[in-house]
Scaffold this active site. Structure first.
Site, PDB file in Angstrom:
ATOM      1  NE  ARG A  38      -3.560   2.120   2.862  1.00  0.00           N
ATOM      2  CZ  ARG A  38      -4.764   2.515   2.441  1.00  0.00           C
ATOM      3  NH1 ARG A  38      -5.416   1.780   1.561  1.00  0.00           N
ATOM      4  NH2 ARG A  38      -5.312   3.639   2.873  1.00  0.00           N
ATOM      5  CB  ILE A  64      -5.416   6.162  -1.004  1.00  0.00           C
ATOM      6  CG1 ILE A  64      -5.389   4.629  -0.890  1.00  0.00           C
ATOM      7  CG2 ILE A  64      -4.639   6.805   0.123  1.00  0.00           C
ATOM      8  CD1 ILE A  64      -3.984   4.032  -0.974  1.00  0.00           C
ATOM      9  CB  SER A  65     -10.746   4.294   0.546  1.00  0.00           C
ATOM     10  OG  SER A  65     -11.499   4.994  -0.405  1.00  0.00           O
ATOM     11  CD  GLN A  66     -11.448   3.638   7.799  1.00  0.00           C
ATOM     12  OE1 GLN A  66     -12.432   4.183   7.290  1.00  0.00           O
ATOM     13  NE2 GLN A  66     -11.426   3.205   9.030  1.00  0.00           N
TER      14      GLN A  66
END
Length: 221
Positions: A38, A64-66
């Site tokens: 990530r 960028i999402s959780q």
């Protein structure tokens, strides 16, 4: 931590403490999130923050999402190795990388050319293959490769764009955040016997989906 993978421990902790502990059980999804680096999908200087329990800005008003939300949406897609997947909103490319690990074909549509190019670079740097990034209006879907076994929308729309429903295969699943700009409900659509069922999954907060069948923005006035 290893010399070649300095964030291995952070990924393990992310999966165990943020994701598995909160109810995500699909072992294929958990394995993919352990594997995909990530930190290669966030801006330089933010690498360690990539594994924190929060979204991060990636430029041009995008995020960028959780990790937990990424895991929930991915699990709800119920992906099989041969599935054809359409992603609306490429962003950093991280979600697309996970999809490529779990499915057969992944097509990702990104409205912003600069964001799309950075996503391609991120995917290449992470060694991810099997993702085709296309620049365009994601609210229209991508008819040339339809129908899709799974569709994931990674930005918020006031309603599910009709073209996406039309491009969903029989037995297909669609995940999308739907509602006002400030907060939305995550929903799952499943097409069975020509009927589309709606399943609520809880509250979320995403950036707006801009396009002809989403929110109007610059170029869509």
């Amino acid at each position: 931590m290893t010399e070649t993978d300095p964030y291995q421990r952070e990924r393990e902790e992310m999966v165990e403490c943020q994701i598995r502990a909160r109810g995500v059980r699909d072992e294929r999804v958990l394995a993919a999130m352990r594997k995909i680096p990530r930190h290669l999908f966030v801006p330089k200087g933010c690498e360690r923050a990539a594994y924190e329990d929060r979204p991060l800005p990636i430029g041009e008003g995008q995020t960028i999402s959780q990790p937990y939300i990424v895991a929930v949406m991915t699990e709800q897609l119920e992906l099989a190795p041969q599935d054809r997947v359409l992603e609306i909103g490429t962003g950093s490319g991280y979600q697309a990388a996970l999809l490529a690990e779990l499915a057969g074909t992944v097509i990702s549509i990104e409205r912003l050319g600069g964001v799309a190019e950075r996503a391609r670079e991120n995917l290449a740097r992470a060694g991810v293959t099997g993702v085709r990034v296309v620049v365009g209006d994601g609210t229209k879907g991508y008819p040339p490769e339809a129908p899709y076994d799974a569709i994931i929308v990674t930005a918020a729309s006031p309603a599910v764009p009709e073209p996406l429903i039309d491009q969903l295969a029989e037995g297909g699943r669609l995940i999308a955040p739907i509602g006002p700009r400030d907060c939305q409900d995550l929903i799952k659509l499943v097409r069975r016997g020509g009927v589309v069922e709606t399943i609520p999954l809880g509250g979320v907060c995403f950036v707006p989906l801009i396009g002809q069948f989403g929110w109007r923005g610059e170029g869509f006035l």
